[in-house]
Design a protein around this motif. Structure first.
Motif, PDB file in Angstrom:
ATOM      1  N   LYS A  48     -15.621   1.254   0.142  1.00 40.63           N
ATOM      2  CA  LYS A  48     -13.590   1.179   1.084  1.00 40.63           C
ATOM      3  C   LYS A  48     -14.222   0.146   2.000  1.00 40.63           C
ATOM      4  O   LYS A  48     -14.625  -0.093   2.636  1.00 40.63           O
TER       5      LYS A  48
ATOM      6  N   GLU B 216      -9.717   7.888  -3.998  1.00 37.12           N
ATOM      7  CA  GLU B 216      -8.334   7.797  -4.810  1.00 37.12           C
ATOM      8  C   GLU B 216      -7.717   6.472  -4.008  1.00 37.12           C
ATOM      9  O   GLU B 216      -6.613   6.241  -4.154  1.00 37.12           O
ATOM     10  N   TYR B 217      -8.670   6.318  -2.649  1.00 35.63           N
ATOM     11  CA  TYR B 217      -8.247   5.641  -2.114  1.00 35.63           C
ATOM     12  C   TYR B 217      -8.812   4.415  -2.239  1.00 35.63           C
ATOM     13  O   TYR B 217     -10.471   4.227  -1.912  1.00 35.63           O
ATOM     14  N   ASP B 218      -8.432   3.110  -1.600  1.00 34.55           N
ATOM     15  CA  ASP B 218      -9.012   1.427  -1.362  1.00 34.55           C
ATOM     16  C   ASP B 218      -9.605   1.302   0.774  1.00 34.55           C
ATOM     17  O   ASP B 218     -10.215   0.962   0.141  1.00 34.55           O
TER      18      ASP B 218
ATOM     19  N   ILE C  34       0.932  -1.224   0.088  1.00 30.91           N
ATOM     20  CA  ILE C  34      -0.070   0.288   0.187  1.00 30.91           C
ATOM     21  C   ILE C  34       0.656   1.208   0.051  1.00 30.91           C
ATOM     22  O   ILE C  34       2.498   1.260   0.047  1.00 30.91           O
ATOM     23  N   ASP C  35       0.210   2.100  -0.270  1.00 36.10           N
ATOM     24  CA  ASP C  35       0.564   3.832  -0.107  1.00 36.10           C
ATOM     25  C   ASP C  35      -0.006   4.479   0.782  1.00 36.10           C
ATOM     26  O   ASP C  35      -1.175   4.063   0.540  1.00 36.10           O
ATOM     27  N   ILE C  36       0.563   5.228   1.370  1.00 36.63           N
ATOM     28  CA  ILE C  36       0.236   5.909   2.703  1.00 36.63           C
ATOM     29  C   ILE C  36      -0.058   7.462   2.686  1.00 36.63           C
ATOM     30  O   ILE C  36       1.305   7.336   2.753  1.00 36.63           O
ATOM     31  N   ASP C  37      -1.122   8.057   2.945  1.00 33.56           N
ATOM     32  CA  ASP C  37      -1.125   9.593   2.908  1.00 33.56           C
ATOM     33  C   ASP C  37      -1.782   9.953   4.006  1.00 33.56           C
ATOM     34  O   ASP C  37      -2.824   9.329   5.359  1.00 33.56           O
TER      35      ASP C  37
ATOM     36  N   SER D 120     -12.678  11.363  -1.375  1.00 36.60           N
ATOM     37  CA  SER D 120     -11.604  10.715  -1.809  1.00 36.60           C
ATOM     38  C   SER D 120     -11.561   8.686  -2.202  1.00 36.60           C
ATOM     39  O   SER D 120     -10.942   8.220  -2.036  1.00 36.60           O
ATOM     40  N   GLU D 121     -13.114   8.685  -2.067  1.00 36.73           N
ATOM     41  CA  GLU D 121     -12.940   7.384  -2.780  1.00 36.73           C
ATOM     42  C   GLU D 121     -12.736   6.432  -3.865  1.00 36.73           C
ATOM     43  O   GLU D 121     -12.571   6.256  -3.898  1.00 36.73           O
TER      44      GLU D 121
ATOM     45  N   PHE E 245      -9.355   3.286   4.436  1.00 37.46           N
ATOM     46  CA  PHE E 245      -9.100   4.319   5.632  1.00 37.46           C
ATOM     47  C   PHE E 245      -9.136   4.001   6.956  1.00 37.46           C
ATOM     48  O   PHE E 245      -9.589   3.155   7.193  1.00 37.46           O
TER      49      PHE E 245
END
Length: 203
Positions: A77, A54-56, A17-20, A51-52, A58
């Motif tokens: 998600k 952009e991200y899988d 994963i990438d994390i923001d 943000s849905e 949360f």
């Protein structure tokens, strides 16, 4: 707090994963009651909805898991709560544990969450740092954790606030018992979920 979580995310070194890290703007500074939990809902939901694409996954980085069940009904998600993840981790360890939260205001709420997640049988105590003790937050958390170990014979400590991120190793080395950081356990679950999802896609 956002900076500390960002630093942990950078050290985590995920494989899948990438994390923001996104800070909430229009929410209470401290979430420590049912009222403040309710006040976080609209802003958190808005952030997820915006943000849905952009991200899988949360992660709700508050150890009261504010509105977690409601938020899960609003999106397909994956949403992970750091209290839920840390208590699941403590159950996997099979050890009696105590929670060290942020203040006396959250003791009852954390006890209710332990019951909700089926982790109440192993729970010894819910405490919090004593502000009258000299020293920084790290030392006050160490003192509260040491009390749980000595008085209740707890075999593990769950750090009950995202603001305590990064202090787990310090306390664990001092006390010689497991210390669990919910932000880290949530990241483990997120990375593991992504790995498993990818595995199923290539089978």
């Amino acid at each position: 707090m956002t900076l500390a979580i960002t630093e942990l995310a950078e050290k985590f070194q995920p494989e899948h994963i990438d994390i923001d890290v996104i800070g909430m703007k229009n929410t209470p500074e401290f979430v420590d009651s049912k009222e403040t939990i309710e006040q976080t809902y609209n802003e958190t939901l808005k952030t997820i909805k915006e943000s849905e694409t952009e991200y899988d996954i949360f992660i709700i980085a508050c150890h009261l898991d504010p509105n977690l069940d409601q938020l899960r009904t609003e999106t397909d998600k994956v949403i992970i709560g750091i209290c839920e993840s840390s208590l699941l981790y403590s159950q996997i360890l099979g050890k009696r544990y105590s929670i060290v939260g942020s203040s006396n205001k959250t003791v009852q709420l954390k006890t209710e969450l332990a019951i909700k997640y089926g982790a109440e049988t192993e729970l010894d105590y819910v405490g919090y740092p004593d502000d009258s003790i000299q020293g920084d937050l790290k030392e006050r958390l160490l003192s509260a954790s040491e009390a749980a170990k000595e008085v209740y014979n707890s075999q593990a400590i769950v750090l009950g606030c995202a603001g305590f991120v990064g202090i787990d190793s310090y306390i664990e080395k001092k006390l010689g018992i497991e210390v669990i950081d919910g932000v880290y356990t949530a990241l483990i679950i997120a990375d593991g979920y992504a790995k498993y999802h990818n595995y199923k896609m290539i089978k």
